[in-house]
Design a protein around this motif. Sequence first.
Motif, PDB file in Angstrom:
ATOM      1  N   ARG A  24     -95.224 -86.288  34.248  1.00 14.52           N
ATOM      2  CA  ARG A  24     -95.217 -86.975  35.550  1.00 14.52           C
ATOM      3  C   ARG A  24     -96.020 -88.267  35.478  1.00 14.52           C
ATOM      4  O   ARG A  24     -95.571 -89.320  35.958  1.00 14.52           O
ATOM      5  CB  ARG A  24     -95.778 -86.053  36.625  1.00 14.52           C
ATOM      6  N   VAL A  27     -94.177 -90.938  33.386  1.00 18.06           N
ATOM      7  CA  VAL A  27     -93.005 -91.481  34.090  1.00 18.06           C
ATOM      8  C   VAL A  27     -93.442 -92.401  35.231  1.00 18.06           C
ATOM      9  O   VAL A  27     -92.896 -93.491  35.420  1.00 18.06           O
ATOM     10  CB  VAL A  27     -92.116 -90.336  34.611  1.00 18.06           C
ATOM     11  N   GLU A  28     -94.443 -91.978  35.983  1.00 20.36           N
ATOM     12  CA  GLU A  28     -94.871 -92.760  37.151  1.00 20.36           C
ATOM     13  C   GLU A  28     -95.648 -94.008  36.760  1.00 20.36           C
ATOM     14  O   GLU A  28     -95.497 -95.058  37.381  1.00 20.36           O
ATOM     15  CB  GLU A  28     -95.718 -91.891  38.083  1.00 20.36           C
ATOM     16  N   GLU A  29     -96.507 -93.904  35.753  1.00 21.48           N
ATOM     17  CA  GLU A  29     -97.406 -95.006  35.404  1.00 21.48           C
ATOM     18  C   GLU A  29     -96.948 -95.805  34.188  1.00 21.48           C
ATOM     19  O   GLU A  29     -97.281 -96.983  34.062  1.00 21.48           O
ATOM     20  CB  GLU A  29     -98.821 -94.486  35.162  1.00 21.48           C
ATOM     21  N   TRP A 250    -102.497 -82.533  41.591  1.00 20.86           N
ATOM     22  CA  TRP A 250    -101.202 -82.094  41.076  1.00 20.86           C
ATOM     23  C   TRP A 250    -101.248 -80.621  40.682  1.00 20.86           C
ATOM     24  O   TRP A 250    -102.324 -80.025  40.560  1.00 20.86           O
ATOM     25  CB  TRP A 250    -100.793 -82.951  39.882  1.00 20.86           C
TER      26      TRP A 250
END
Length: 265
Positions: A24, A27-29, A250
């Motif tokens: 996660r 992918v996000e950062e 998270w």
Amino acid sequence: MSEPLKIASWNINSVRARLDIVERFLVEEAPHILCLQETKVMDDIFPGDLFRRLGYTWQILHGQRMHHGVAIMSKVPVREDDRFDWQANGEARHVGVCLENGVRIENVYVPAGGDIPDADLNPKFGQKLAFLQRMIDWSTALDSKPTILTGDFNIAPLECDVWSHKQLLNVVSHTPVECEILGRLQASNNWVDLGRQFYPAPQRLYTWWSYRAQNWAESDRGRRLDHMWVTPDIAGKAVSHRVAEPARGWTKPSDHVPLITEFAF
């Protein structure tokens, strides 16, 4: 590289146990480089396929079974280089690489130091202080190498780096002897603390919250144990720095959260 180089550092507290949040985060950062600490896995079973699928072709590993372990995952070319034994017992607590532009990245996991802040009563505390002294010796001899030193230092040096300076004065990670030796490490090569360059004291800036807290966000009993330092010659190249605090909430989180710095090299 036209875009800033994004470098992240994260004590993941077992990379295999937290692959979902690692994915996660990536992918996000989408950092170009991710420095991991406390991977807790031998190199031959490190979950490298996930990182390769996301473009992290360069994987520099220094693992250890069940304990410690560090790794550098990179989308940009790096040269494999050092694994310093600052613990003097073979523990996997450091890995260093060199970027194509000559900047070094040193990824370190400083020992926690046990529970009693007395080297005579607690050998682990003495090992932590000796580890930091070896880092000082290394740092003093660095000369003019442009370097990024990052990782879990396991010390919150300033009064504002903990939720209660008074209550944590005798708690390992914020004792005067630890803060003093970390100060000597910083002075040994005039390291610039990017956290406090971008968020001057006394601004709140925590990177760790204990698992013991029933509601970590509500109680907010944090400490700034994770750091990103740079030699003065590249301090001006850092264009942003932040703590990815939401990651603490998270699913199956680490007790640490990532640091993210962008450099305009």
